[in-house]
Design an enzyme around this catalytic site. Structure first.
Site, PDB file in Angstrom:
ATOM      1  N   GLY A  34       0.861  -1.183   0.000  1.00  0.00           N
ATOM      2  CA  GLY A  34       0.000   0.000   0.000  1.00  0.00           C
ATOM      3  C   GLY A  34       0.890   1.222   0.000  1.00  0.00           C
ATOM      4  O   GLY A  34       1.372   1.638  -1.035  1.00  0.00           O
ATOM      5  N   THR A  35       1.110   1.787   1.177  1.00  0.00           N
ATOM      6  CA  THR A  35       2.318   2.563   1.415  1.00  0.00           C
ATOM      7  C   THR A  35       2.279   4.049   1.178  1.00  0.00           C
ATOM      8  O   THR A  35       1.684   4.534   0.233  1.00  0.00           O
ATOM      9  CB  THR A  35       3.491   1.995   0.597  1.00  0.00           C
ATOM     10  OG1 THR A  35       3.689   0.661   0.962  1.00  0.00           O
ATOM     11  CG2 THR A  35       4.768   2.745   0.808  1.00  0.00           C
TER      12      THR A  35
END
Length: 243
Positions: A49-50
């Site tokens: 995701g991040t």
């Protein structure tokens, strides 16, 4: 710079591709099954995701990331280290597929050691960024979008490298699903002449802004400081006392 295609280290991956493609030979073509693999896995693949951030200062570079990994709409891990040392004075953040990122990091570490052992000299950040771009362009690391930060004899460097392998050197950059939130903070807070400590504060504020809005980012922060003395990575479960 040596093109990373030497069979002594790289080996052949015929069994993976059904052809003569090689993950270490991006100039020879892409993996024939990369797109099909991505379609088959879909939301079953663990992704980071991040939100990741990179900031250059006169003393070195600061890299920061959140610590959440997701699988579809589920949080699959709350304690992922998304920045890794790949060079004595270089580190890489990861955004995208966890398995591909782990493989990329292992491959880069091995190639850096091999390069420096054969040549008897340190790999420059420009050479290292080219190596990362070549790996990504090969199609064997689908899909990873890293930030490379490091220091060499010419000074500190931050590179934004997209999944297709293009390389841009920046003063600051962001990647990941929360990048639009983090970028707004960087645009407002970044200025020339930041110290390492000031850059850490700006990076922390950017990550915090992203985790408050982006569902795929969260659960703490990793902060890496890279100077000519090496790489220092610290993990924090919350943001208290960091801004």
């Amino acid at each position: 710079m040596r093109t990373p295609t030497h069979d002594e280290f790289s080996g052949r991956l015929d069994s993976l591709n059904g052809d003569r493609s090689n993950v270490f030979g991006p100039e020879l073509g892409e993996f024939s099954n990369a797109d099909r693999r991505a379609d088959e896995l879909g939301d079953k693949e663990t992704k980071t995701g991040t939100t990741t951030v990179g900031i250059k200062t006169e003393e070195g570079v600061v890299l920061a990331t959140d610590m959440r990994a997701s699988m579809g709409y589920m949080v699959s891990s709350k304690d992922v280290q998304k920045v890794e040392e790949i060079h004595p004075t270089g580190a890489l953040t990861i955004a995208g597929s966890v398995s591909a990122a782990q493989s990329l990091i292992s491959s880069l570490r091995a190639e850096v050691r091999l390069y420096e052992a054969r040549r008897g000299e340190d790999m420059s950040m420009q050479a290292l960024s080219t190596l990362v771009g070549n790996f990504l362009r090969s199609g064997g690391f689908y899909v990873v979008q890293p930030i490379l930060g490091g220091v060499d004899e010419t000074g500190p460097h931050i590179y934004s490298i997209d999944p297709a392998g293009s390389i841009l050197e920046e003063e600051y950059t962001v990647t990941g699903s929360g990048s639009q939130y983090a970028l707004g903070v960087l645009e407002q807070e970044f200025e020339d002449g930041l110290s390492i400590e000031e850059a850490k504060g700006v990076a922390t504020k950017a990550i915090r802004s992203a985790v408050e809005r982006d569902l795929a980012s969260g659960n703490g922060i990793n902060i890496a400081v890279v100077t000519e003395d090496g790489v220092d990575i610290q993990r924090h479960q919350n943001f208290e006392g960091l801004e």
